[in-house]
Structure formats: C-alpha cells, structure tokens
Design a protein around this motif. Sequence first.
Motif, mmCIF file in Angstrom:
data_model
loop_
_atom_site.group_PDB
_atom_site.id
_atom_site.type_symbol
_atom_site.label_atom_id
_atom_site.label_comp_id
_atom_site.label_asym_id
_atom_site.label_seq_id
_atom_site.Cartn_x
_atom_site.Cartn_y
_atom_site.Cartn_z
ATOM 1 N N GLN A 197 23.340 -4.687 -19.468
ATOM 2 C CA GLN A 197 22.565 -4.008 -20.478
ATOM 3 C C GLN A 197 22.988 -3.639 -21.959
ATOM 4 O OE1 GLN A 197 22.122 -0.779 -18.040
ATOM 5 N NE2 GLN A 197 22.478 -1.864 -16.152
ATOM 6 N N PRO A 215 26.423 0.141 -15.782
ATOM 7 C CA PRO A 215 26.538 -0.531 -17.587
ATOM 8 C C PRO A 215 27.680 -1.196 -17.608
ATOM 9 C CG PRO A 215 24.653 1.526 -16.993
ATOM 10 C CD PRO A 215 25.783 1.374 -16.536
ATOM 11 N N CYS A 273 24.000 -1.918 -25.371
ATOM 12 C CA CYS A 273 25.408 -0.328 -24.876
ATOM 13 C C CYS A 273 25.097 1.075 -25.823
ATOM 14 C CB CYS A 273 26.660 -0.569 -24.137
ATOM 15 S SG CYS A 273 26.765 -0.602 -23.226
#
Length: 484
Positions: A4, A346, A6
Amino acid sequence: MLEQACWGSSSNKWQQFGQQQAAVSAAGSAKVSAAGSATVSAAVWTAATSSFSSKFGISFCSSLDSSGEAVEGCAYARYCTTLLIIQHFNMVYDQSHKTKISDSMLVLLALACSLLGSALVDGTRLVTANNFESVKHKGTVKTIESDSGDVIDCVEIYKQPAFDHPLLRNHTIEMEPSSTPSGVKPTNNQAKLIQDWFKNGECPDGTIPIIRPQRYDYNWRAPRRLDNSFGDNPYENHEYAKVFLPDGTYYGAHASMNVWTPATYDTDISLAQIWVVSGAGEQLNTIEAGWITHSGRNQTRMFLYWTRDNYNSTGCYNLDCPGFVQTTRKYAVGAVIPRVSSYNGPQCSLVFTIVKAVPSGNWWLQIQGEYIGYWPGSIFTTLSDHSTRITWGGEIGTSTPHGRHTQTEMGSGHFPHEGYGKASYFYHVQYADQPGSFKDATSLIPYATKPLCYDIIVFPPREGTSYGTSFFYGGPGYSSSCQT
C-alpha cells in the motif's frame, strides 16, 4: 506482495578538540564573565580578526550573522571574540590583578578560535556531545519548525557544509547527474516522499534544507564499523543480518526497503541500509544510505553516511560534515519518515538508488525517484572510481554491557520466516557492474552475526512475480534463544 502507498552517524579528533575547547573555557571563563556579556557585531569581528590575522598569520572563520548571533561552525565565536578584542585594544579585564594575556596565550586563544570556528575540516566533524550547542547553520535565510520537533534551516546552496571541505572550495555544483541509469526497477505505487516539515513552509529556490541537530542526537552518533570479516569475530557491539555480492567492480546499488520503527534501548541504533564499499583496513571507503531509529526514540529517520578511512576521523551522518553535496530543496536529509509499516497492516517502503555518474565521477543518491544530491568522487580514495563490494541489510549498534544480549529489535522485530506483513524485507535488489546499467542481484551471499537473534532469508527472482531478488531479515534481539 501487494504494498500500500504510505505517503500522498565519534572520531579521535572529536575528543581532542573537545578537550582543547574545555581547557580554553576553564582558563578563561572567569575573566570573560568579569568582562561582561559583550555583544560583538559582525563588523567589529571582521576588523579585529583581520588585524590579528595580519599580526599572527592566523585565519578566522566567519562566525557571526548580521545580528551578532553565533552560527554553526563557530558556536563559541562570541567567547573567543570577546577575549581577542579586549586584548587587541589593550583593555584590562582582570581588574583585581591588572593583568593582561601574554602574546603567547593570545596566539593560543586565536588558534582555538580558528579551529573551533572552522569546526568542520576535511570531512571531520569536531563537535561532540560534550561541546555541542544547537545553533543555526551559516548561510541560513529561513527557518522552519516541523511537527516532529525538528528545526530546519534553509541554507544558501553554496554555503552548505560541503563547501568547507578543502577539496571542494572551488567545486561547481552538478544539479543533475551527468548520466542517468538504465534498468532500475520502479516500485509499485511509488508515491512521492512527504516530510512533515514541508507543510509548515518551503525552502526558497537556491537554498537547501538542513536539520539543526539537537543535543540528544549525539548520544547515538558513535563511531560506526562495517564487519568485513563475515566470520566468527565481528566488530564488538555491532550485529548484522545482510546480503552482499562477491568482490568485483561495481558502479551502483538499488533496492526498495521496508520501513519500520523497531524498539531501541539506551543509546542503541537499529537501521536498514545499502553499503557501497571499496578498500580495506584504514583505506576502507563507504557510502551508505537507508533508515535508522535510535536511543529509545519512537521515530524513524532517513540517513546518509560516508567515510574514507574506516570510520576513524573522516565522514559523518547526513550533512554533519563537509562531503555530501545536496541539490534538492524539497527534502531534508535526516528528517523523520512520517509513516512506517505495521504488523499485519499496511507495509511502507522507500526506494534507494546509489549510482556512479559518468563522466563527472560523482556518486548520486536518489530516493523515491528524486535526486537528493551526491558524494563527489574527489573526497574518496579507494572509492573514487568504483566500488568493490555492495551490501544490503540490517545492523544493530549497541552499548549494552556484556552479560546479556540487547533487546533492541532489527527491522520489524520479527524473524524472517514470518513472511510478508510481519517481517521486514528488501526487494528489487539490484546492482550496476557497468556505469549506469542495473541488473538483478542473483548471486547474493547471506550473512547473520547471530541467527538466533537476527536472521535473514534470501529469495531469488521468481517467475510470475515482479519483485526481483528479495530477502526478509530481522529479529527481536534478546529472547530465550538469544541470551548473549
């Protein structure tokens, strides 16, 4: 491995000059206080030091800004200036004994001012935790404070610390690499790196941001060591879980590295980085870049490091000494990384590339697709032309007394066998064995100092994936299996 998005570094010379400063301070502190807290303007400083330079042949730093405030490179300038000017104008400051400084003492004080004022010479930092004073950098035109507590000075680009290096006095900045690399693998969802200070202001064109060090920073900036033995006797108080290439001729290194905030204790450091290395023994040269956390502080920072004499007296973290030439005004080297990975959550990564530019010979650093600046080839010896070894991985530096292993974590604090989302990792591990041409690292040699404390598992490129060569690494430190 769906990631993901960030976001939307003491030498012996330090100690010697710290001792010199302390001796001068002890000898003259009472007399300075008797003279009063004189404010010395830049004009008076220039006039006085010009006269002394003519008389004694001593060069002085330009240490005061227009308001008479001390700036980095001469933290004790007002103290020295007061002594020198009082003597220069034949003023008696010790009213009880009606004495003055002898010419020999005056020369000694002048030399102390000159040395302390220069502060940074030939890539050697002379400020230590003992004599440290947080002052603004010379050439500062604007100051910005970040939400994380950093103070960032916007410094005129040609007044950055690099130009205090004797080999860079007439250096012309290369604003972009003289050549660009090919074959570097981009990272999925490679988003722009955002630093939290940027929302509170921007540095103007023609300046670069430099973080003003805080006193606590120097608790962890102990001399570093790179374990080149890869045997049973690594450097004391340093542990590694890393991979390296067989010795050869290399011109660059690249990787995406997972970012965490591992737990650290006392003055320990925990880091992940790329090492670009050449030479051995006292001729060891390194260029290093990655992320670091230290001393129990719940912050992870981007960092740089270099040395040309096996970490003895040259080199430093970030822009703490003359060496690295920063070209971007967007990123402050050493700043807090605002978002990091979370366990079973994440995963956040940063993409680092270090590449030798041809024909300039400069070693450029690129982070998240943005060129940050470069290490001029001229400041190195064995690394001036090429590297002979490339290394990627994690390191722990600990001051914990012998008797029990440190609890400081490496990476996520979990062992590599736990895999994605739990263990820390590098991927797209690449190198250049020809100038500017990158390829996957397929012959990596793994090494862990103490596998029961911190370990590493390497994965070669796999068909059907786009992550190239990768490895998981790290561990919790002290445990029932890791006692010493």
